[in-house]
Design an enzyme around this catalytic site. Structure first.
Site, mmCIF file in Angstrom:
data_model
loop_
_atom_site.group_PDB
_atom_site.id
_atom_site.type_symbol
_atom_site.label_atom_id
_atom_site.label_comp_id
_atom_site.label_asym_id
_atom_site.label_seq_id
_atom_site.Cartn_x
_atom_site.Cartn_y
_atom_site.Cartn_z
ATOM 1 N N ALA A 7 0.820 -1.210 0.000
ATOM 2 C CA ALA A 7 0.000 0.000 0.000
ATOM 3 C C ALA A 7 0.858 1.267 0.000
ATOM 4 O O ALA A 7 0.831 2.063 -0.938
ATOM 5 C CB ALA A 7 -0.935 -0.023 1.207
ATOM 6 N N ARG A 39 -6.223 -1.041 -1.954
ATOM 7 C CA ARG A 39 -5.390 0.057 -1.450
ATOM 8 C C ARG A 39 -4.021 0.146 -2.106
ATOM 9 O O ARG A 39 -3.240 1.034 -1.780
ATOM 10 C CB ARG A 39 -5.222 -0.061 0.070
ATOM 11 C CG ARG A 39 -4.514 -1.340 0.510
ATOM 12 C CD ARG A 39 -4.523 -1.504 2.017
ATOM 13 N NE ARG A 39 -3.817 -2.706 2.433
ATOM 14 C CZ ARG A 39 -4.358 -3.921 2.501
ATOM 15 N NH1 ARG A 39 -5.614 -4.093 2.151
ATOM 16 N NH2 ARG A 39 -3.652 -4.946 2.919
ATOM 17 N N VAL A 78 13.970 -8.714 2.726
ATOM 18 C CA VAL A 78 14.916 -7.869 3.447
ATOM 19 C C VAL A 78 15.133 -8.468 4.824
ATOM 20 O O VAL A 78 14.266 -8.419 5.694
ATOM 21 C CB VAL A 78 14.392 -6.421 3.553
ATOM 22 C CG1 VAL A 78 15.377 -5.563 4.348
ATOM 23 C CG2 VAL A 78 14.189 -5.834 2.170
ATOM 24 N N PHE A 100 7.175 -4.843 12.410
ATOM 25 C CA PHE A 100 8.157 -4.150 13.234
ATOM 26 C C PHE A 100 9.561 -4.710 13.033
ATOM 27 O O PHE A 100 10.545 -3.973 13.098
ATOM 28 C CB PHE A 100 7.771 -4.256 14.715
ATOM 29 C CG PHE A 100 6.657 -3.336 15.112
ATOM 30 C CD1 PHE A 100 6.882 -1.980 15.245
ATOM 31 C CD2 PHE A 100 5.387 -3.834 15.345
ATOM 32 C CE1 PHE A 100 5.861 -1.118 15.609
ATOM 33 C CE2 PHE A 100 4.355 -2.991 15.711
ATOM 34 C CZ PHE A 100 4.586 -1.621 15.853
ATOM 35 N N GLU A 101 9.676 -6.011 12.817
ATOM 36 C CA GLU A 101 10.998 -6.612 12.697
ATOM 37 C C GLU A 101 11.799 -5.988 11.553
ATOM 38 O O GLU A 101 12.975 -5.632 11.715
ATOM 39 C CB GLU A 101 10.848 -8.126 12.491
ATOM 40 C CG GLU A 101 12.167 -8.870 12.479
ATOM 41 C CD GLU A 101 11.960 -10.365 12.485
ATOM 42 O OE1 GLU A 101 12.500 -11.022 11.578
ATOM 43 O OE2 GLU A 101 11.277 -10.871 13.390
ATOM 44 N N THR A 102 11.158 -5.834 10.392
ATOM 45 C CA THR A 102 11.866 -5.246 9.251
ATOM 46 C C THR A 102 12.157 -3.776 9.503
ATOM 47 O O THR A 102 13.211 -3.262 9.118
ATOM 48 C CB THR A 102 11.051 -5.419 7.963
ATOM 49 O OG1 THR A 102 10.721 -6.795 7.793
ATOM 50 C CG2 THR A 102 11.835 -4.942 6.759
ATOM 51 N N CYS A 139 15.932 8.195 16.224
ATOM 52 C CA CYS A 139 15.707 7.024 15.383
ATOM 53 C C CYS A 139 14.470 6.288 15.896
ATOM 54 O O CYS A 139 13.864 6.676 16.902
ATOM 55 C CB CYS A 139 16.938 6.122 15.365
ATOM 56 S SG CYS A 139 17.147 5.078 16.829
ATOM 57 N N CYS A 156 -3.247 -5.545 10.313
ATOM 58 C CA CYS A 156 -4.074 -5.346 9.118
ATOM 59 C C CYS A 156 -5.251 -6.307 9.102
ATOM 60 O O CYS A 156 -6.334 -5.980 8.617
ATOM 61 C CB CYS A 156 -3.237 -5.564 7.856
ATOM 62 S SG CYS A 156 -1.786 -4.517 7.736
#
Length: 316
Positions: A7, A39, A78, A100-102, A139, A156
């Protein structure tokens, strides 16, 4: 580099390509699904039928919109093993991810290698964005010390996403990107910006480095646990009822050989192929296998079940 062409990533990629940004690297691990079209504005049903990876479909659409720029689509995950190579040569990283991990991984590679990145997220009718300029701004870890525990926040799947909020947040993210890429760094926001699209309201929160209360382990301590591999080999994908499975060893998979082997399976598997992937149905699950050995197993949120079907039909 835009990480994630769902999205947020597809809208930001469109904004930057049409603005004339000369080089775009689009990185995404997933394929276009019918449920994405609500979306994810770059794609259509032809992409779904062709089983196109999002990075490839996005690059094709943007090349038609602006053929004068260079677009590099990478169908890749990634992770700690790949992120440094993927960001090499990038001036700026845009967040189009859904976990969150990425994001913590992108935050660490940004700080460690001095590459600015722009965090962005949407859920329900809400959105957030924040610029991370290493050595200058806070950060992501200044804002939150660690990722929230699994199951502790909406996803989601449980909250959904109001399509137009994506355009609002991606628009803000793209403007900040254009400021940076045009040399107007002093004009960039130093705040965390929150959007409530349903209420039509915006909130700005000043975030000092370290959160103003403590020593930031990333900015101040230069600790990079996510880059060191503190993450799972299986990832539940937001909004997809799917799990991504990563092979333990790297390498390239022969999709033709895999498809032939699956078609000869005594269970009589349903197998579809394209030049990008092999997709088959087994044990009431749909499995999409990519050339790098990754698989997205749809129909479960259980990593153990996903790893099990992978091991049975693709290999350990």
């Amino acid at each position: 580099m835009i990480v994630g062409c769902g999205a947020l990533g597809s809208v930001s990629a469109s904004c930057l390509a049409r603005a004339g940004v000369g080089r775009l690297r689009l990185v995404d691990r997933d394929v276009v699904e019918l449920s994405n079209l609500q979306r994810q504005f770059l794609y259509d049903e032809d992409d779904v039928r062709a089983m196109k990876p999002k990075a490839v479909a996005a690059a094709e659409a943007l090349s038609r919109a602006n053929p004068s720029i260079s677009i590099e689509p990478l169908v890749a995950d990634v992770g700690p093993e790949t992120v440094v190579d993927l960001v090499r040569g990038a001036d700026l990283i845009l967040d189009g991810t859904d976990n969150f991990e990425t994001r913590f991984l992108l935050n660490e590679v940004s700080v460690r290698h001095g590459i600015p990145w722009i965090y962005a997220a949407c859920l329900g009718g809400y959105g957030l964005t924040m610029n991370v300029l290493p050595g200058d701004t806070a950060c992501l870890r200044c804002v939150m010390e660690s990722a929230p525990p699994a199951g502790s926040v909406p996803t989601c799947d449980t909250a959904g996403i109001l399509g137009p909020v994506v355009a609002v947040v991606a628009g803000l993210q793209s403007v900040e990107a254009l400021k940076y890429l045009s040399g107007n760094v002093e004009a960039m926001s130093r705040d965390l910006v929150s959007v409530d699209a349903w209420a039509g309201s915006f909130t700005r929160l000043e975030v000092p480095r370290g959160g103003g209360r403590r020593r930031c382990e990333t900015c101040d301590g230069l600790e990079f646990p996510y880059l060191s591999g503190r993450g799972s080999r299986s990832t539940v994908l937001c909004g997809r009822n799917s799990v991504q499975v990563m092979p333990e060893a790297g390498g390239t998979l022969d999709l033709g050989e895999l498809a032939a082997r699956l078609r000869s399976h005594p269970a009589g598997l349903e197998v579809e192929t394209s030049r990008f992937l092999v997709r088959f149905r087994a044990d009431e699950l749909h499995v999409s296998v990519f050339p790098d050995g990754r698989a997205i197993v749809t129909g479960t949120k259980d990593p153990a079940a996903a790893r099990g079907v992978y091991a049975r039909y693709v290999g350990a």
